[in-house]
Design an enzyme around this catalytic site. Sequence first.
Site, PDB file in Angstrom:
ATOM      1  N   LYS A 131       1.154   4.172  -2.972  1.00  0.00           N
ATOM      2  CA  LYS A 131       0.863   5.583  -2.737  1.00  0.00           C
ATOM      3  C   LYS A 131       2.097   6.463  -2.935  1.00  0.00           C
ATOM      4  O   LYS A 131       1.983   7.629  -3.313  1.00  0.00           O
ATOM      5  CB  LYS A 131       0.286   5.762  -1.331  1.00  0.00           C
ATOM      6  CG  LYS A 131      -1.097   5.149  -1.156  1.00  0.00           C
ATOM      7  CD  LYS A 131      -2.118   5.786  -2.077  1.00  0.00           C
ATOM      8  CE  LYS A 131      -3.532   5.344  -1.756  1.00  0.00           C
ATOM      9  NZ  LYS A 131      -4.548   6.053  -2.577  1.00  0.00           N
TER      10      LYS A 131
ATOM     11  N   TYR B 144       0.828  -1.202   0.000  1.00  0.00           N
ATOM     12  CA  TYR B 144       0.000   0.000   0.000  1.00  0.00           C
ATOM     13  C   TYR B 144       0.868   1.260   0.000  1.00  0.00           C
ATOM     14  O   TYR B 144       0.657   2.180  -0.798  1.00  0.00           O
ATOM     15  CB  TYR B 144      -0.912  -0.010   1.221  1.00  0.00           C
ATOM     16  CG  TYR B 144      -1.774   1.225   1.359  1.00  0.00           C
ATOM     17  CD1 TYR B 144      -2.914   1.385   0.570  1.00  0.00           C
ATOM     18  CD2 TYR B 144      -1.474   2.222   2.277  1.00  0.00           C
ATOM     19  CE1 TYR B 144      -3.715   2.510   0.698  1.00  0.00           C
ATOM     20  CE2 TYR B 144      -2.267   3.347   2.412  1.00  0.00           C
ATOM     21  CZ  TYR B 144      -3.384   3.488   1.623  1.00  0.00           C
ATOM     22  OH  TYR B 144      -4.169   4.608   1.736  1.00  0.00           O
TER      23      TYR B 144
END
Length: 248
Positions: A155, A151
């Site tokens: 990002k 994750y």
Amino acid sequence: MKRVAVVTGGGSGIGSAICQRLGADGYAVAVLDLNGDGAELTAKEIVAAGGQAVGYQLDVSDRTDVDRVLGEVRAELGSVSVLVTSAAVAIQEPFAEISVESWNRIMAINLTGTFNCAQSVLPEMVESGWGRVVFISSSSAQRGGPKMAHYAASKGGVIALTKTLALEYSPLGVTINNISPSSIDTPSVRRKQEAGLVPSNEVMGRHIPVGRMGTGADIAGACAYLCSDDASFVTGQTVSVNGGSYLA
């Protein structure tokens, strides 16, 4: 004619709050979400409040689906002037247990999905000489996230994409920025709290200088500014909306 704002992940949480704020600000809002029912519900709430909105089901990781749905948006609402990419998935897994399939899924939605949507709408923004793109990144990309390597990496890619696209498109009238939220009260966070994966709002709030968790409206307010004419000199930036979390 109203400016058309496309928001991915608009069926719940931060994305829904952004949709409702942009609808209140006078945009015609295309609410996009993998959960079609959630997208339609957000759109109905905007219409009930006096705004204009249409909900669409969309898988941002599927470029064919992205181009098809955005074609429907143009036919129904008009040319896209604003893009906000809030669609994302977050999974907590120790790094050693992350499968290739899990890694690829996170990247496909969070990073490739952002790429797909941006590449699909930027040409019409350039043609009109005006556009606003706001990606939703994460504080995990700035300071890391335990058990969230995939994750955080996805990002981080969103932040890098922001800076690169800003260099390419700002001379053409399109600003590109991203918002990095931290400790926001969303349905996803509540589900993790119920599962015992993250502390309660009260506990987390004690570690945030402003003394509380953030809300979707906090992110939506920052987004509304970045989408406005007032933000014409703001581009390539990561706007950290986190209640001063880094100061604690």
